[in-house]
Design a protein around this motif. Sequence first.
Motif, PDB file in Angstrom:
ATOM      1  N   THR A   4      79.040  19.752  33.432  1.00 27.31           N
ATOM      2  CA  THR A   4      77.778  19.091  33.110  1.00 27.31           C
ATOM      3  C   THR A   4      77.884  17.570  33.226  1.00 27.31           C
ATOM      4  O   THR A   4      78.978  17.009  33.288  1.00 27.31           O
ATOM      5  CB  THR A   4      77.326  19.439  31.680  1.00 27.31           C
ATOM      6  N   LEU A   5      76.723  16.951  33.223  1.00 22.89           N
ATOM      7  CA  LEU A   5      76.603  15.499  33.176  1.00 22.89           C
ATOM      8  C   LEU A   5      75.939  15.128  31.856  1.00 22.89           C
ATOM      9  O   LEU A   5      75.021  15.819  31.413  1.00 22.89           O
ATOM     10  CB  LEU A   5      75.716  14.977  34.306  1.00 22.89           C
ATOM     11  N   PRO A  50      78.713  25.928  51.814  1.00 21.69           N
ATOM     12  CA  PRO A  50      78.521  27.345  51.465  1.00 21.69           C
ATOM     13  C   PRO A  50      79.381  27.815  50.290  1.00 21.69           C
ATOM     14  O   PRO A  50      78.957  28.656  49.509  1.00 21.69           O
ATOM     15  CB  PRO A  50      78.905  28.084  52.745  1.00 21.69           C
ATOM     16  N   GLU A  51      80.589  27.254  50.139  1.00 23.07           N
ATOM     17  CA  GLU A  51      81.488  27.699  49.072  1.00 23.07           C
ATOM     18  C   GLU A  51      81.266  26.973  47.753  1.00 23.07           C
ATOM     19  O   GLU A  51      81.847  27.341  46.732  1.00 23.07           O
ATOM     20  CB  GLU A  51      82.955  27.544  49.506  1.00 23.07           C
ATOM     21  N   ASP A  52      80.443  25.931  47.736  1.00 21.06           N
ATOM     22  CA  ASP A  52      80.211  25.159  46.512  1.00 21.06           C
ATOM     23  C   ASP A  52      79.591  26.012  45.403  1.00 21.06           C
ATOM     24  O   ASP A  52      78.742  26.856  45.655  1.00 21.06           O
ATOM     25  CB  ASP A  52      79.257  23.985  46.775  1.00 21.06           C
ATOM     26  N   ILE A  53      80.034  25.747  44.188  1.00 18.94           N
ATOM     27  CA  ILE A  53      79.411  26.312  42.998  1.00 18.94           C
ATOM     28  C   ILE A  53      78.528  25.190  42.453  1.00 18.94           C
ATOM     29  O   ILE A  53      79.005  24.070  42.257  1.00 18.94           O
ATOM     30  CB  ILE A  53      80.467  26.757  41.979  1.00 18.94           C
ATOM     31  N   VAL A  54      77.256  25.477  42.266  1.00 18.39           N
ATOM     32  CA  VAL A  54      76.295  24.433  41.919  1.00 18.39           C
ATOM     33  C   VAL A  54      75.838  24.588  40.471  1.00 18.39           C
ATOM     34  O   VAL A  54      75.405  25.661  40.058  1.00 18.39           O
ATOM     35  CB  VAL A  54      75.078  24.479  42.872  1.00 18.39           C
ATOM     36  N   PHE A  55      75.968  23.511  39.726  1.00 14.20           N
ATOM     37  CA  PHE A  55      75.459  23.419  38.361  1.00 14.20           C
ATOM     38  C   PHE A  55      74.363  22.363  38.375  1.00 14.20           C
ATOM     39  O   PHE A  55      74.364  21.476  39.229  1.00 14.20           O
ATOM     40  CB  PHE A  55      76.562  22.990  37.389  1.00 14.20           C
ATOM     41  N   GLU A  56      73.433  22.447  37.448  1.00 12.37           N
ATOM     42  CA  GLU A  56      72.417  21.411  37.342  1.00 12.37           C
ATOM     43  C   GLU A  56      72.382  20.899  35.911  1.00 12.37           C
ATOM     44  O   GLU A  56      72.419  21.687  34.965  1.00 12.37           O
ATOM     45  CB  GLU A  56      71.046  21.928  37.756  1.00 12.37           C
ATOM     46  N   SER A  57      72.344  19.573  35.781  1.00 15.57           N
ATOM     47  CA  SER A  57      72.375  18.955  34.472  1.00 15.57           C
ATOM     48  C   SER A  57      71.414  17.774  34.459  1.00 15.57           C
ATOM     49  O   SER A  57      71.557  16.851  35.274  1.00 15.57           O
ATOM     50  CB  SER A  57      73.813  18.503  34.193  1.00 15.57           C
ATOM     51  N   HIS A  58      70.421  17.812  33.586  1.00 20.58           N
ATOM     52  CA  HIS A  58      69.415  16.746  33.474  1.00 20.58           C
ATOM     53  C   HIS A  58      68.761  16.468  34.828  1.00 20.58           C
ATOM     54  O   HIS A  58      68.507  15.308  35.179  1.00 20.58           O
ATOM     55  CB  HIS A  58      70.015  15.466  32.892  1.00 20.58           C
ATOM     56  N   GLY A  59      68.545  17.525  35.612  1.00 18.24           N
ATOM     57  CA  GLY A  59      67.862  17.389  36.892  1.00 18.24           C
ATOM     58  C   GLY A  59      68.744  16.958  38.053  1.00 18.24           C
ATOM     59  O   GLY A  59      68.246  16.743  39.160  1.00 18.24           O
ATOM     60  N   VAL A  60      70.048  16.819  37.838  1.00 17.27           N
ATOM     61  CA  VAL A  60      70.972  16.401  38.893  1.00 17.27           C
ATOM     62  C   VAL A  60      71.947  17.539  39.184  1.00 17.27           C
ATOM     63  O   VAL A  60      72.496  18.144  38.259  1.00 17.27           O
ATOM     64  CB  VAL A  60      71.748  15.129  38.482  1.00 17.27           C
ATOM     65  N   GLU A  76      82.472  17.597  30.861  1.00 14.94           N
ATOM     66  CA  GLU A  76      81.252  16.793  30.875  1.00 14.94           C
ATOM     67  C   GLU A  76      81.612  15.445  31.485  1.00 14.94           C
ATOM     68  O   GLU A  76      82.560  14.793  31.061  1.00 14.94           O
ATOM     69  CB  GLU A  76      80.693  16.568  29.473  1.00 14.94           C
ATOM     70  N   LEU A  77      80.857  15.067  32.494  1.00 15.42           N
ATOM     71  CA  LEU A  77      81.029  13.758  33.109  1.00 15.42           C
ATOM     72  C   LEU A  77      80.055  12.801  32.435  1.00 15.42           C
ATOM     73  O   LEU A  77      78.853  13.050  32.418  1.00 15.42           O
ATOM     74  CB  LEU A  77      80.754  13.847  34.613  1.00 15.42           C
ATOM     75  N   ASP A  78      80.588  11.746  31.836  1.00 16.80           N
ATOM     76  CA  ASP A  78      79.775  10.778  31.121  1.00 16.80           C
ATOM     77  C   ASP A  78      79.817   9.458  31.886  1.00 16.80           C
ATOM     78  O   ASP A  78      80.699   9.226  32.713  1.00 16.80           O
ATOM     79  CB  ASP A  78      80.328  10.590  29.703  1.00 16.80           C
ATOM     80  N   TYR A  79      78.849   8.595  31.618  1.00 13.23           N
ATOM     81  CA  TYR A  79      78.837   7.254  32.187  1.00 13.23           C
ATOM     82  C   TYR A  79      78.776   6.290  31.022  1.00 13.23           C
ATOM     83  O   TYR A  79      77.850   6.337  30.223  1.00 13.23           O
ATOM     84  CB  TYR A  79      77.638   7.054  33.116  1.00 13.23           C
ATOM     85  N   ASN A  92      87.176  16.358  29.631  1.00 13.15           N
ATOM     86  CA  ASN A  92      87.667  17.636  30.139  1.00 13.15           C
ATOM     87  C   ASN A  92      88.513  18.336  29.070  1.00 13.15           C
ATOM     88  O   ASN A  92      89.597  17.866  28.730  1.00 13.15           O
ATOM     89  CB  ASN A  92      88.493  17.384  31.404  1.00 13.15           C
ATOM     90  N   PRO A  93      88.041  19.484  28.560  1.00 12.91           N
ATOM     91  CA  PRO A  93      88.786  20.185  27.505  1.00 12.91           C
ATOM     92  C   PRO A  93      90.077  20.836  28.010  1.00 12.91           C
ATOM     93  O   PRO A  93      90.897  21.266  27.205  1.00 12.91           O
ATOM     94  CB  PRO A  93      87.798  21.252  27.024  1.00 12.91           C
ATOM     95  N   ASN A  94      90.275  20.893  29.319  1.00 12.05           N
ATOM     96  CA  ASN A  94      91.466  21.530  29.890  1.00 12.05           C
ATOM     97  C   ASN A  94      92.665  20.593  29.985  1.00 12.05           C
ATOM     98  O   ASN A  94      93.778  21.038  30.224  1.00 12.05           O
ATOM     99  CB  ASN A  94      91.144  22.057  31.295  1.00 12.05           C
ATOM    100  N   VAL A  95      92.461  19.303  29.807  1.00 12.77           N
ATOM    101  CA  VAL A  95      93.536  18.325  29.958  1.00 12.77           C
ATOM    102  C   VAL A  95      94.508  18.440  28.788  1.00 12.77           C
ATOM    103  O   VAL A  95      94.119  18.349  27.634  1.00 12.77           O
ATOM    104  CB  VAL A  95      92.968  16.890  30.053  1.00 12.77           C
ATOM    105  N   LYS A  96      95.782  18.631  29.136  1.00 10.10           N
ATOM    106  CA  LYS A  96      96.828  18.708  28.122  1.00 10.10           C
ATOM    107  C   LYS A  96      97.554  17.369  27.983  1.00 10.10           C
ATOM    108  O   LYS A  96      98.035  17.023  26.911  1.00 10.10           O
ATOM    109  CB  LYS A  96      97.817  19.808  28.468  1.00 10.10           C
ATOM    110  N   ASP A  97      97.632  16.613  29.094  1.00 10.54           N
ATOM    111  CA  ASP A  97      98.321  15.333  29.068  1.00 10.54           C
ATOM    112  C   ASP A  97      97.802  14.461  30.205  1.00 10.54           C
ATOM    113  O   ASP A  97      97.380  14.976  31.238  1.00 10.54           O
ATOM    114  CB  ASP A  97      99.834  15.548  29.218  1.00 10.54           C
ATOM    115  N   GLN A  98      97.821  13.151  29.988  1.00  8.05           N
ATOM    116  CA  GLN A  98      97.414  12.180  31.008  1.00  8.05           C
ATOM    117  C   GLN A  98      98.524  11.193  31.213  1.00  8.05           C
ATOM    118  O   GLN A  98      99.299  10.918  30.300  1.00  8.05           O
ATOM    119  CB  GLN A  98      96.170  11.413  30.577  1.00  8.05           C
ATOM    120  N   CYS A  99      98.578  10.616  32.406  1.00 13.20           N
ATOM    121  CA  CYS A  99      99.560   9.562  32.636  1.00 13.20           C
ATOM    122  C   CYS A  99      99.092   8.301  31.922  1.00 13.20           C
ATOM    123  O   CYS A  99      97.935   8.179  31.526  1.00 13.20           O
ATOM    124  CB  CYS A  99      99.744   9.317  34.133  1.00 13.20           C
TER     125      CYS A  99
END
Length: 107
Positions: A4-5, A50-60, A76-79, A92-99
């Motif tokens: 989502t956005l 053709p292979e894209d999975i499309v989600f829509e969030s706030h009209g985008v 969730e992508l935030d700005y 991203n809830p999947n992130v276990k560690d970041q550099c």
Amino acid sequence: MAVTLSEPAAQHVASFLARRGKGVGIRLGVKTSGCSGLAYKLEFADAALPEDIVFESHGVKVLVDPKSLPYLEGTELDYTREGLNEGFKFNNPNVKDQCGCGESFTT
């Protein structure tokens, strides 16, 4: 789970697409890179593949390739604007560690 956005991110993308005069949404993915293993790919999409999975969030539309989806599910992508800095932030809830530089992550 969806990708989502936040409302500010959707507004930013929609505004950019309007100024650009073309595009169907934003394409989000991951690539092997950096010191932690994975890095985000983010680009404006002129057409859905053709292979894209499309989600829509706030009209985008958010387009995700099937190989990236397991790493991005629930993201969730935030700005954000903090002082003079502004940009996209990945919640991203999947992130276990970041550099240390924040450019790559592991799941």
